[in-house]
Scaffold this active site. Sequence first.
Site, PDB file in Angstrom:
ATOM      1  N   TYR A  58       0.844  -1.206   0.000  1.00 39.71           N
ATOM      2  CA  TYR A  58       0.000   0.000   0.000  1.00 39.71           C
ATOM      3  C   TYR A  58       0.875   1.249   0.000  1.00 39.71           C
ATOM      4  CZ  TYR A  58      -5.029  -0.300   0.119  1.00 39.71           C
ATOM      5  OH  TYR A  58      -6.330  -0.403  -0.259  1.00 39.71           O
ATOM      6  N   ASP A 204      -7.058  13.123 -25.202  1.00 41.98           N
ATOM      7  CA  ASP A 204      -7.147  11.726 -24.751  1.00 41.98           C
ATOM      8  C   ASP A 204      -6.491  10.876 -25.841  1.00 41.98           C
ATOM      9  OD1 ASP A 204      -7.801   9.135 -24.102  1.00 41.98           O
ATOM     10  OD2 ASP A 204      -9.797   9.647 -23.348  1.00 41.98           O
ATOM     11  N   THR A 230      -4.423   5.714 -21.576  1.00 43.68           N
ATOM     12  CA  THR A 230      -4.287   4.402 -20.968  1.00 43.68           C
ATOM     13  C   THR A 230      -2.923   3.866 -21.400  1.00 43.68           C
ATOM     14  OG1 THR A 230      -5.430   3.411 -22.849  1.00 43.68           O
ATOM     15  CG2 THR A 230      -6.754   3.851 -20.887  1.00 43.68           C
ATOM     16  N   LYS A 233      -3.037  -0.038 -24.739  1.00 44.11           N
ATOM     17  CA  LYS A 233      -3.491  -0.168 -26.132  1.00 44.11           C
ATOM     18  C   LYS A 233      -2.241  -0.179 -27.026  1.00 44.11           C
ATOM     19  CE  LYS A 233      -8.076   1.720 -25.145  1.00 44.11           C
ATOM     20  NZ  LYS A 233      -8.099   2.473 -23.881  1.00 44.11           N
ATOM     21  N   ARG A 239      -2.851  -2.851 -17.980  1.00 44.93           N
ATOM     22  CA  ARG A 239      -4.059  -2.024 -17.934  1.00 44.93           C
ATOM     23  C   ARG A 239      -3.872  -0.963 -16.860  1.00 44.93           C
ATOM     24  NH1 ARG A 239      -7.253  -5.181 -21.186  1.00 44.93           N
ATOM     25  NH2 ARG A 239      -8.828  -3.565 -21.255  1.00 44.93           N
TER      26      ARG A 239
HETATM   27  N1  DSN Z   1     -12.914   0.212 -24.271  1.00 48.36           N
HETATM   28  C1  DSN Z   1     -11.993   1.122 -24.916  1.00 48.36           C
HETATM   29  C2  DSN Z   1     -11.900   0.832 -26.375  1.00 48.36           C
HETATM   30  O1  DSN Z   1     -12.122  -0.300 -26.756  1.00 48.36           O
HETATM   31  O2  DSN Z   1     -11.605   1.716 -27.167  1.00 48.36           O
HETATM   32  C3  DSN Z   1     -12.370   2.483 -24.624  1.00 48.36           C
HETATM   33  O3  DSN Z   1     -12.622   2.636 -23.262  1.00 48.36           O
END
Ligand code: DSN
Length: 423
Positions: A58, A204, A230, A233, A239
């Site tokens: 933590y 974003d 994020t 991707k 994640r």
């Molecule tokens: N779920 C993501 C996507 O597939 O683009 C966006 O949050």
Amino acid sequence: MTVIASVDRSLDGTDPVLAGLIGEEFERQSGTISLIPSENYVSRAVLEAVGSVFTNKYSEGYAGRRYYEGQQVVDRLEPLAIERAKQLFGVEHANVQPYSGSPANLAIYLAYLEPGDTVMGMSLPMGGHLTHGWNVSLTGKWFRSVSYGVNRDTGRVELDEVRALARRERPKLIFCGGTAIPRAIEFAAFAEIAREVDAILVADIAHIAGLIAGGVHASPVGHAEVVSTTTHKTLRGPRGAILMCAADHASAIDRAVFPGLQGGPHNNTTAAIAVALEEARRPEFAGYARQVVANAKALAAALTGRGFDLVSGGTDNHLILIDLTNKQVSGKIAAKALDRARITTNYNTVPFDPRKPFDPSGMRLGTPAATTRGMTEPEMRQIARWIDEGIEAAKRQDETTIERIASEIRELTSGFPIPGGPA
Ligand code: DSN
């Protein structure tokens, strides 16, 4: 048996059911082609970091200012991840604690808006994201939200319309970026509009972060006050998410993430983000990013050659959005048939879609995951052929053809292993 021994057994020994599910999921991922544009395969190194003992710790607060003791190592880990993010994206400040993209974006609302204030983003059915003010999301319920879309003829964002909307509605926050945008995002033009109406611009870049890191998409740094991404991707990490900004926004962003929105950061995720950022700064990652785009262009060209109608006519990045209206099949029927054929996609709304989001007219494809496996243009042309054959087979309920494609894909994928298999 001692207590220690009971918690130091392998997953296989402790929970064969769960170990079996992981094995099955590995087999599923190995034997299918993922064309979901937001998915990727992380490296074995990233997987090891996610599964490390950092998960036990933590660390509420920030390095040097924690609410728990025992931070001797975490207080080196988190600054390392931050420093790598700053270097990779050329930003003055990074916060690596957001649990994922939605909490990262919520923290931005908390930093700059009061409930009821106006936010402007791309509408979800036009390619935006739920958290950019869409009505079913908290961001559309607790804030006054106005949306821009794309031009009906070109399928592209019309900046004059964005400017007119911004002038009329005076949003305090403007989002650019989204989840189904096949074209380059014009950060400088969005920044000009935001400055005109005195709004904070948020870029974003969740979908394109890896392309920016790899130098094949322009960067929003220097244009947007806040950059949200994020990490799982095109960036190919675990994640998680990162918020980035100039130094004068750092304390607003940090306070909003903790204690504003979240408790303890997921240190194992932070560790894996640090690994992914190190991987993304290497020259081979730039080659990967280039190939992601080359593959998307090759796939788009092959699909167009087979009569598929692509929103905006093609792609500049990793993502393709097909409008299946001219093929007389819904996105859901097509995506489900392709799933049976071992090609994983997702059905998706297209701009001005007359159909409902749960059974829309479109299908969204992307090349980040297939490119990680080493697939290149010849495989993209082959995949386009399978997509075409699979969808036509679905229309005539021809499961024999779908099974034949599935077995061809099983064969192809055996030559393109995914990382993380049994050592
Ligand atoms: N779920 C993501 C996507 O597939 O683009 C966006 O949050």
